[in-house]
Scaffold this motif. Structure first.
Motif, mmCIF file in Angstrom:
data_model
loop_
_atom_site.group_PDB
_atom_site.id
_atom_site.type_symbol
_atom_site.label_atom_id
_atom_site.label_comp_id
_atom_site.label_asym_id
_atom_site.label_seq_id
_atom_site.Cartn_x
_atom_site.Cartn_y
_atom_site.Cartn_z
ATOM 1 N N UNK A 1 -67.602 56.563 40.376
ATOM 2 C CA UNK A 1 -67.719 57.543 41.459
ATOM 3 C C UNK A 1 -67.350 56.864 42.775
ATOM 4 N N UNK A 2 -66.671 57.587 43.655
ATOM 5 C CA UNK A 2 -66.377 57.066 44.989
ATOM 6 C C UNK A 2 -66.900 58.050 46.038
ATOM 7 N N UNK A 3 -67.193 57.541 47.204
ATOM 8 C CA UNK A 3 -67.629 58.357 48.335
ATOM 9 C C UNK A 3 -66.489 58.422 49.333
ATOM 10 N N UNK A 4 -66.060 59.649 49.641
ATOM 11 C CA UNK A 4 -64.925 59.834 50.543
ATOM 12 C C UNK A 4 -65.137 61.098 51.364
ATOM 13 N N UNK A 5 -65.034 60.967 52.674
ATOM 14 C CA UNK A 5 -65.231 62.104 53.583
ATOM 15 C C UNK A 5 -66.569 62.808 53.359
ATOM 16 N N UNK A 6 -67.600 62.014 53.086
ATOM 17 C CA UNK A 6 -68.939 62.569 52.933
ATOM 18 C C UNK A 6 -69.210 63.238 51.600
ATOM 19 N N UNK A 7 -68.276 63.158 50.649
ATOM 20 C CA UNK A 7 -68.473 63.771 49.339
ATOM 21 C C UNK A 7 -68.206 62.763 48.233
ATOM 22 N N UNK A 8 -68.839 62.994 47.095
ATOM 23 C CA UNK A 8 -68.660 62.111 45.940
ATOM 24 C C UNK A 8 -67.571 62.677 45.017
ATOM 25 N N UNK A 9 -66.698 61.773 44.571
ATOM 26 C CA UNK A 9 -65.533 62.174 43.782
ATOM 27 C C UNK A 9 -65.353 61.273 42.566
ATOM 28 N N UNK A 10 -64.638 61.805 41.586
ATOM 29 C CA UNK A 10 -64.050 61.003 40.519
ATOM 30 C C UNK A 10 -62.544 61.021 40.741
#
Length: 246
Positions: free
Chosen positions: A168-177
């Motif tokens: 998981x990564x955190x980008x622009x305040x949201x968590x993504x795959x």
């Protein structure tokens, strides 16, 4: 006819209006634009490319405006004209085939049109085709599961794609795959499917727990917001102090 004397300019204008959410204007323009190009019997690669791009816009805007029958009709024309474009490019400019919008992207677009219309069986077939073309396509498999609901037989496949997608990564305040070679997917709708699956697959539980743990680790500062990026940066750091040898 909205300045149709310059199709490239008209297309750019439609894209801008679409981004500005001027959907009624876009519908009128894209309908006239595609009708004009379809009336031209002998179309070269450039004209056929403009037609396909115009049909994408028309399909999207009709679906957004809830004109579902017209949207599915436009989607069918898009599929037909895309095949014609592929044939034209294969004969005249095969190197340009790789620059086309990926087929799986159009399949997902058309699948979305049918899903919104309530034609879930047709939508699922299109999503599965997209996933078959591009293995690990989280968006395609997620869409399949969303169409079929908690009884879906594909939640295990989604879990496998989630596992392959990496951390998981955190980008622009949201968590993504963010799987390699595929579009990033926001974790919330993925967790909804994995945690609500009626079949209670072990893989679904494992991946949902992994995602939540990695989100927790990022929020608490235990791990970096982007583990892959941090790892790549670490490899660039010298392993030894230059002055150690002086």
């Amino acid at each position: 006819m909205f300045g149709m004397s310059d199709p490239n300019q008209t297309l750019s204008q439609m894209i801008r209006y679409f981004e500005e959410q001027r959907h009624e204007m876009v519908e009128v323009m894209s309908s006239e634009f595609t009708s004009m190009l379809l009336s031209q019997k002998a179309r070269d690669a450039a004209t056929q490319t403009l037609l396909v791009k115009g049909l994408r816009i028309l399909t999207d805007v009709l679906s957004l405006r809830k004109k579902h029958k017209l949207a599915t009709k436009a989607a069918s024309v898009l599929q037909r004209e895309r095949k014609k474009l592929e044939k034209i490019l294969l004969q005249s400019a095969p190197k340009l085939l790789d620059k086309m919008t990926p087929l799986e992207e159009d399949l997902r677009r058309i699948g979305d049109v049918y899903a919104v219309y309530g034609k879930t069986r047709k939508a699922v077939k299109l999503y599965l085709r997209a996933h078959k073309i591009q293995q690990g396509n989280l968006h395609a498999m997620l869409s399949v599961c969303q169409c079929e609901g908690t009884t879906t037989k594909h939640c295990k496949s989604l879990a496998n794609d989630v596992q392959s997608a990496g951390p998981v990564i955190l980008e622009n305040g949201q968590y993504w795959l963010k799987p390699d070679g595929n579009l990033a997917a926001q974790i919330d709708p993925i967790l909804v499917i994995l945690e609500a699956c009626d079949h209670e697959h072990l893989e679904c539980r494992e991946q949902s727990l992994r995602i939540r743990q990695e989100c927790s680790d990022i929020s608490e500062g235990v791990t970096a917001a982007n583990v892959r990026l941090q790892s790549a940066m670490d490899t660039l750091k010298p392993k030894h102090d230059y002055y150690e040898y002086s």
